[in-house]
Scaffold this motif. Structure first.
Motif, mmCIF file in Angstrom:
data_model
loop_
_atom_site.group_PDB
_atom_site.id
_atom_site.type_symbol
_atom_site.label_atom_id
_atom_site.label_comp_id
_atom_site.label_asym_id
_atom_site.label_seq_id
_atom_site.Cartn_x
_atom_site.Cartn_y
_atom_site.Cartn_z
ATOM 1 N N SER A 134 0.824 -1.369 0.011
ATOM 2 C CA SER A 134 0.090 -0.094 -0.211
ATOM 3 C C SER A 134 1.023 1.329 0.020
ATOM 4 O O SER A 134 0.604 2.211 -0.696
ATOM 5 C CB SER A 134 -0.881 -0.022 1.334
ATOM 6 N N ARG A 135 1.686 1.212 0.948
ATOM 7 C CA ARG A 135 2.764 2.470 0.858
ATOM 8 C C ARG A 135 3.695 2.431 -0.421
ATOM 9 O O ARG A 135 3.733 3.585 -0.954
ATOM 10 C CB ARG A 135 3.747 2.389 2.114
ATOM 11 N N LEU A 136 3.932 1.333 -0.884
ATOM 12 C CA LEU A 136 4.774 1.582 -2.371
ATOM 13 C C LEU A 136 3.867 2.021 -3.431
ATOM 14 O O LEU A 136 4.381 2.965 -4.035
ATOM 15 C CB LEU A 136 5.253 0.146 -2.611
ATOM 16 N N ALA A 137 2.548 1.566 -3.363
ATOM 17 C CA ALA A 137 1.777 2.048 -4.398
ATOM 18 C C ALA A 137 1.377 3.498 -4.242
ATOM 19 O O ALA A 137 1.306 4.367 -5.315
ATOM 20 C CB ALA A 137 0.313 1.308 -4.437
ATOM 21 N N GLY A 138 1.176 4.144 -2.958
ATOM 22 C CA GLY A 138 0.782 5.327 -2.778
ATOM 23 C C GLY A 138 1.919 6.161 -2.894
ATOM 24 O O GLY A 138 1.708 7.353 -3.763
ATOM 25 N N LEU A 139 3.110 5.913 -2.581
ATOM 26 C CA LEU A 139 4.356 6.784 -2.757
ATOM 27 C C LEU A 139 4.757 6.947 -4.393
ATOM 28 O O LEU A 139 5.161 8.062 -4.828
ATOM 29 C CB LEU A 139 5.602 6.533 -1.954
ATOM 30 N N THR A 140 4.876 5.760 -4.895
ATOM 31 C CA THR A 140 5.288 5.806 -6.351
ATOM 32 C C THR A 140 4.138 6.433 -7.287
ATOM 33 O O THR A 140 4.627 7.195 -8.172
ATOM 34 C CB THR A 140 5.394 4.297 -6.913
ATOM 35 N N LEU A 141 2.893 6.578 -7.029
ATOM 36 C CA LEU A 141 1.856 7.285 -7.695
ATOM 37 C C LEU A 141 2.252 8.751 -7.408
ATOM 38 O O LEU A 141 1.892 9.426 -8.142
ATOM 39 C CB LEU A 141 0.420 6.617 -7.349
ATOM 40 N N HIS A 142 2.290 8.860 -6.221
ATOM 41 C CA HIS A 142 2.484 10.356 -5.810
ATOM 42 C C HIS A 142 3.857 11.097 -6.552
ATOM 43 O O HIS A 142 3.610 12.073 -7.242
ATOM 44 C CB HIS A 142 2.829 10.675 -4.346
ATOM 45 N N TYR A 143 4.958 10.275 -6.437
ATOM 46 C CA TYR A 143 6.243 10.903 -7.023
ATOM 47 C C TYR A 143 6.556 10.680 -8.780
ATOM 48 O O TYR A 143 6.973 11.441 -9.007
ATOM 49 C CB TYR A 143 7.387 10.389 -6.332
ATOM 50 N N PHE A 144 5.782 9.478 -9.210
ATOM 51 C CA PHE A 144 6.387 9.309 -10.467
ATOM 52 C C PHE A 144 4.904 9.629 -11.489
ATOM 53 O O PHE A 144 5.150 10.366 -12.364
ATOM 54 C CB PHE A 144 6.425 7.953 -10.612
ATOM 55 N N ALA A 145 3.695 9.413 -11.133
ATOM 56 C CA ALA A 145 2.497 9.731 -11.718
ATOM 57 C C ALA A 145 2.084 11.075 -11.398
ATOM 58 O O ALA A 145 1.130 11.483 -12.200
ATOM 59 C CB ALA A 145 1.405 8.858 -11.484
ATOM 60 N N LYS A 146 2.462 11.634 -10.218
ATOM 61 C CA LYS A 146 2.138 13.235 -9.623
ATOM 62 C C LYS A 146 0.660 13.165 -9.197
ATOM 63 O O LYS A 146 0.145 14.183 -9.272
ATOM 64 C CB LYS A 146 2.528 14.381 -10.826
ATOM 65 N N LEU A 147 0.347 12.049 -8.748
ATOM 66 C CA LEU A 147 -1.065 11.848 -8.198
ATOM 67 C C LEU A 147 -0.913 12.828 -6.973
ATOM 68 O O LEU A 147 0.054 12.585 -6.134
ATOM 69 C CB LEU A 147 -1.366 10.584 -7.748
ATOM 70 N N PRO A 148 -1.974 13.876 -6.602
ATOM 71 C CA PRO A 148 -1.575 14.946 -5.467
ATOM 72 C C PRO A 148 -2.168 14.223 -4.260
ATOM 73 O O PRO A 148 -2.683 14.930 -3.323
ATOM 74 C CB PRO A 148 -2.513 15.832 -5.780
ATOM 75 N N THR A 149 -1.736 13.001 -3.938
ATOM 76 C CA THR A 149 -2.123 12.160 -2.642
ATOM 77 C C THR A 149 -0.988 10.972 -2.330
ATOM 78 O O THR A 149 -0.586 10.551 -3.521
ATOM 79 C CB THR A 149 -3.461 11.659 -2.223
#
Length: 229
Positions: A134-149
């Motif tokens: 869950s943490r890996l998904a959330g942080l990679t989406l935030h930093y690489f896809a620029k998802l604002p959460t």
């Protein structure tokens, strides 16, 4: 505001959860308890609770058993401006709901995410592999896809009802609807905000989270978020 709580045999927890919500949530609200079957142990407890809290309702899952269908039912039944999904085991702190509401009003947000992985957020307990993924998904989406959460997979989210009415729910298993909706909102250019939350593993009852069975569903919406780029 409508607070949606999917339940499955939560007789041990539901009274405490409702009492905390009524004590800590200061925004006018109703609470919709979504249950699968009349035999669910939660039902008689909620019927008793309703004698004290008239804003608490029982809503039967109209799509068949399971948490996904319960959440779908809950989101489709909302008539207020906002809907919030939270769990029946007090893993999500009710006082954070006030912050989520205030952020939605301040920033005209379509989604406000309760975030375990931003500064000030935390996850306490739970299966290690589930937390890691869950943490890996959330942080990679935030930093690489620029998802604002920082926490796309958390179910603890506030949704603007007008946004929900524009969506077709495509999720087919588990709690994936949370990442589905935030990924769609991002691709559609909607306003997404987040606020820290501290998630605490349940102390009573049994979790029905099935990581491996639902993993492919999460991956679909994980990669969908990259369509924005």
């Amino acid at each position: 505001m409508t607070i949606i709580i999917p339940v499955y045999n939560e007789a041990e927890n539901i009274k405490i959860v409702i009492e905390h919500i009524e004590l800590e949530v200061h925004i006018p609200h109703i609470v919709n308890i979504i249950y699968d079957a009349d035999e669910d142990t939660t039902v008689p407890v909620v019927q008793e609770i309703r004698k004290t809290y008239e804003n608490v309702n029982l809503v039967k899952n109209k799509y068949g058993n399971g948490v996904l269908n319960a959440i779908k039912t809950g989101l489709e039944e909302v008539t207020s401006t906002y809907a919030i999904v939270t769990m029946a085991d007090l893993s999500d702190p009710p006082d954070v709901i006030n912050k989520m509401y205030n952020m939605a009003e301040q920033y005209n947000a379509d989604i406000v995410c309760g975030s375990r992985y931003m500064k000030g957020g935390k996850q306490c307990g739970g299966p290690a592999i589930k937390g890691l993924l869950s943490r890996l998904a959330g942080l990679t989406l935030h930093y690489f896809a620029k998802l604002p959460t920082h926490d796309a997979t958390n179910s603890f989210k506030l949704y603007r009802t007008s946004f929900l009415k524009d969506q077709v729910f495509e999720s087919t298993g588990g709690f994936e609807i949370g990442i589905e909706l935030v990924s769609k909102a991002y691709v559609q250019g909607r306003m997404i905000c987040e606020t820290p939350t501290i998630w605490t593993d349940r102390v009573a009852g049994k979790s029905n989270f099935k990581l491996m069975a639902w993993l492919k569903n999460y991956l679909k919406w994980y990669f969908y978020a990259f369509k924005r780029q």
